[in-house]
Design a protein around this motif. Structure first.
Motif: not given
Length: 393
Positions: A294, A354, A391
């Motif tokens: 992330q 993404e 992401t």
């Protein structure tokens, strides 16, 4: 990695070195071995922040790698054991050398024995080299290419770069006396016998050509300025730079030098693709990121990774943030001849959502990572460009 994690890594390494150094000084490794009876197959600590623990094997987590550190500390290097880590008393250790490939042929029963003190009298050398398990990346045959392969499901963490200290094998063989007709050397370890399917295959052993022995093969007693840890072959191991990890036999017990080609199950049954025993490692690349990382959205995101090759230094690294539609050159750092190449890349104005990051390297021998790797049942040599999901949010 934050300062606390770096300090923890240093403390663990210093603690391991202190324990081992005390054992060396007192000759206490035999009692240490008895104290560890019934212990796990791997002796060093395996904190989950650093490793994926497979029982007899342990994989380095790429998201635990500090981009500032070129070498992999022994505390953080992956472990590949066929059985379990033995503990060996260095004060009574001896390397046995025999075979008809010696100038004065010797049988196994009449082997020449060399102590660590004998070996240390020869010229010492330090060699920086990337060390890698043959099955590194095996899980990606299934997760990325849709055909799972048998064996430990390594991602890309069965690799590390180490400064090995020891004596070149060619100096040992010349001191012992080598027959010019010698063609093959078989290294055998002192680990427990490997038993599979009810068959005792004996200790781990694998032959390699005399040309490799006389080129850059090393008998190593140290890593990064410290004695080998037990999990990495203490008190002596073979290192074959650039070659499959199985060839770098740990806990080296004997070397057979022969005028004929030697074999073992580790080159006739395993660690081969088709009719060919595996030798030189392919080109690979890895991002220093967790899988499904992330990433905080920012105007610019600085990312790092490493690439390596068994045949030659990595010359260029290209990266893609759109699944391979476009590629950009990464900035590479100074590298050692046989070590990996760190690189960095700045992602400008990433869009939220993404993404698939990709990295491909080309070495000085002209080898470039392909987009796919031909399948083999044992999952060796996965060298395809890895599709790393992230992401941005």
């Amino acid at each position: 990695m934050d300062a606390i994690s770096r300090a923890t890594g240093r403390r663990t390494l210093l603690k391991s070195a202190a324990v081992l150094g005390g054992a060396l000084a007192t000759g206490a490794l035999a009692p240490l071995g008895r104290a560890l009876a019934g212990a796990p197959a791997i002796l060093k600590p395996l904190p989950p922040a650093w490793f994926v623990d497979y029982g007899t094997n342990a994989e380095m987590r790429w998201d635990s790698v500090d981009p500032r550190d070129y070498l992999t500390s022994p505390a953080r290097l992956f472990v590949r054991d066929h059985t379990s880590t033995p503990t060996i008393d260095a004060s009574t250790y001896a390397l046995r050398v025999y075979g008809d490939g010696l100038r004065r042929p010797r049988t196994a029963d009449g082997a020449l024995t060399l102590s660590l003190r004998d070996l240390r009298r020869l010229p010492r050398t330090t060699l920086v080299a990337t060390h890698e398990c043959t099955g590194n990346g095996r899980s990606l045959f299934g997760t990325q290419q849709g055909i799972p392969a048998a064996g430990t499901q390594w991602t890309l963490g069965a690799v590390g770069t180490v400064a090995w200290e020891g004596v070149r094998l060619r100096d040992v063989l010349r001191a012992v006396g080598l027959d010019p007709a010698a063609v093959s050397v078989q290294a055998t370890g002192l680990d427990p016998h490997y038993v599979s399917g009810g068959v005792d295959h004996g200790p781990v052993r694998r032959p390699f050509p005399i040309a490799k022995a006389l080129d850059d093969a090393l008998l190593a007693w140290g890593m990064n300025g410290e004695p080998l840890l037990p999990d990495h072959g203490y008190p002596l191991r073979l290192v074959l730079p650039g070659w499959v990890g199985i060839g770098s036999i740990k806990w080296l017990g004997s070397l057979e030098v022969s005028t004929t080609e030697l074999t073992s199950p580790w080159n006739t049954t395993w660690y081969r693709i088709g009719d060919e025993p595996l030798s030189v490692n392919p080109v690979r690349s890895a991002w220093e990121l967790p899988w499904n990382a992330q990433l905080p959205r920012d105007r610019r995101i600085a990312l790092t990774g490493r690439s390596w090759s068994g045949a030659a230094p990595v010359r260029t690294v290209e990266v893609s943030a759109d699944g391979g539609s476009t590629w950009q050159r990464a900035r590479t750092r100074r590298t050692w001849q046989r070590g990996w190449t760190p690189w960095s890349w700045t992602w400008d104005r990433p869009v939220a959502g993404e993404h698939v990051l990709m990295a491909r390297a080309t070495d000085a021998a002209g080898r470039t990572q392909p987009l796919t790797t031909p399948f083999n049942p044992n999952g060796y040599f996965f060298d395809a460009v890895v599709r790393h999901p992230v992401t941005v949010a």
